[in-house]
Design a protein around this motif. Structure first.
Motif, PDB file in Angstrom:
ATOM      1  N   GLY A 132      21.656  31.275 -11.648  1.00  0.00           N
ATOM      2  CA  GLY A 132      20.692  32.360 -11.773  1.00  0.00           C
ATOM      3  C   GLY A 132      19.407  31.829 -12.375  1.00  0.00           C
ATOM      4  O   GLY A 132      19.393  30.770 -13.011  1.00  0.00           O
ATOM      5  N   PRO A 195      20.413  35.078  -8.044  1.00  0.00           N
ATOM      6  CA  PRO A 195      19.762  36.233  -8.683  1.00  0.00           C
ATOM      7  C   PRO A 195      18.632  35.757  -9.576  1.00  0.00           C
ATOM      8  O   PRO A 195      18.693  34.683 -10.182  1.00  0.00           O
ATOM      9  CB  PRO A 195      20.894  36.854  -9.506  1.00  0.00           C
ATOM     10  N   TRP A 246      26.020  36.965 -14.978  1.00  0.00           N
ATOM     11  CA  TRP A 246      26.047  35.735 -14.183  1.00  0.00           C
ATOM     12  C   TRP A 246      27.167  34.811 -14.651  1.00  0.00           C
ATOM     13  O   TRP A 246      27.859  34.203 -13.840  1.00  0.00           O
ATOM     14  CB  TRP A 246      24.705  35.016 -14.281  1.00  0.00           C
ATOM     15  N   PRO A 257      20.441  40.698  -6.884  1.00  0.00           N
ATOM     16  CA  PRO A 257      19.219  40.987  -7.622  1.00  0.00           C
ATOM     17  C   PRO A 257      18.649  42.335  -7.204  1.00  0.00           C
ATOM     18  O   PRO A 257      19.040  42.900  -6.187  1.00  0.00           O
ATOM     19  CB  PRO A 257      18.289  39.837  -7.234  1.00  0.00           C
TER      20      PRO A 257
END
Length: 264
Positions: A132, A195, A246, A257
């Motif tokens: 992430g 994300p 995450w 996201p």
């Protein structure tokens, strides 16, 4: 006229390291700092990338906060983040590979200001190793869109580089092929499965907040100066649930996201 100028004056004056450091006490007294779940991070690696002109030590409190919650943070080891963009991303990639090997899985990349968009370039290059991306105060939409004082400093560094001072931005990084290549990479969509979060503040006295609205990221607004973002309790309140989410997916699959959505 005064009411129109007042926010600008306040933003410019608050962008001082000494003023930002005064926020440390408030952070250390806040429940977001004092309450820690040591299992939240599950040993997930985090690569911390400092802002332009700042060393790894500028994110020392973030590293301490992450460690207390079971993450494994490391600094970027790119000095004061004033070098060539492409060379810095090369160095970050090597750091990322090593940390992923040590931690046994994908790594979260957390970057402030220029460190955020270096992290974004890194994520685009190595999506296989990034769990992430968390950016704060990062002008993704225009890397040279910071206030004129900051941009003048960057150009001054290129002049020093031109006369032989090593390890600094070259003119190519601001106006040549290096700049064009990396600007195009920043404008491209993030790879599927990564994300991303972009934290911004309308009180930011260095980066216009609109430039932080990465269309591939979830937008989170807090109240903070630019320099003081990493010392703000609001920053950690934004960070905590997203990183824990995450870290909770040990397979490295992305939490979807929320691009283009402002949340708190």
């Amino acid at each position: 006229m005064w009411t129109l100028l007042q926010p600008r004056v306040r933003s410019r004056n608050q962008e001082k390291v000494t003023l930002a450091l005064r926020g440390i006490g408030r952070l250390l007294r806040d429940p977001v700092w004092r309450t820690a779940d040591p299992g939240a991070g599950r040993g997930t690696g985090v690569l911390l990338v400092p802002g332009f002109g700042f060393p790894d030590q500028s994110l020392a409190l973030a590293a301490r906060w992450l460690t207390a919650r079971g993450y494994r943070p490391v600094g970027a080891r790119i000095g004061f983040n004033v070098g060539c963009t492409t060379e810095l991303v090369d160095r970050l990639e090597r750091r990322l590979v090593r940390h992923a090997e040590v931690c046994g899985g994908k790594v979260i990349v957390l970057g402030q200001s220029r460190g955020g968009w270096l992290g974004r370039l890194l994520a685009a290059r190595r999506p296989d190793l990034v769990r992430g991306l968390f950016m704060f105060g990062t002008p993704v939409l225009d890397p040279l869109g910071a206030k004129p004082e900051a941009v003048r400093t960057a150009w001054w560094l290129t002049r020093l580089s031109a006369v032989g001072v090593p390890g600094l931005l070259a003119e190519d990084c601001l106006a040549g092929a290096c700049f064009q290549t990396n600007s195009a990479a920043l404008a491209a969509a993030l790879p599927d499965g990564i994300p991303a979060v972009s934290v911004f503040s309308r009180s930011d006295g260095i980066v216009p907040w609109q430039l932080c609205l990465d269309p591939c990221a979830e937008w989170v607004e807090i109240e903070s100066s630019h320099i003081g973002m990493g010392l703000s309790p609001a920053f950690y309140r934004a960070l905590a649930p997203r990183l824990a989410g995450w870290a909770g997916d040990r397979r490295g699959a992305a939490t979807p996201p929320l691009p283009g959505r402002v949340t708190g």
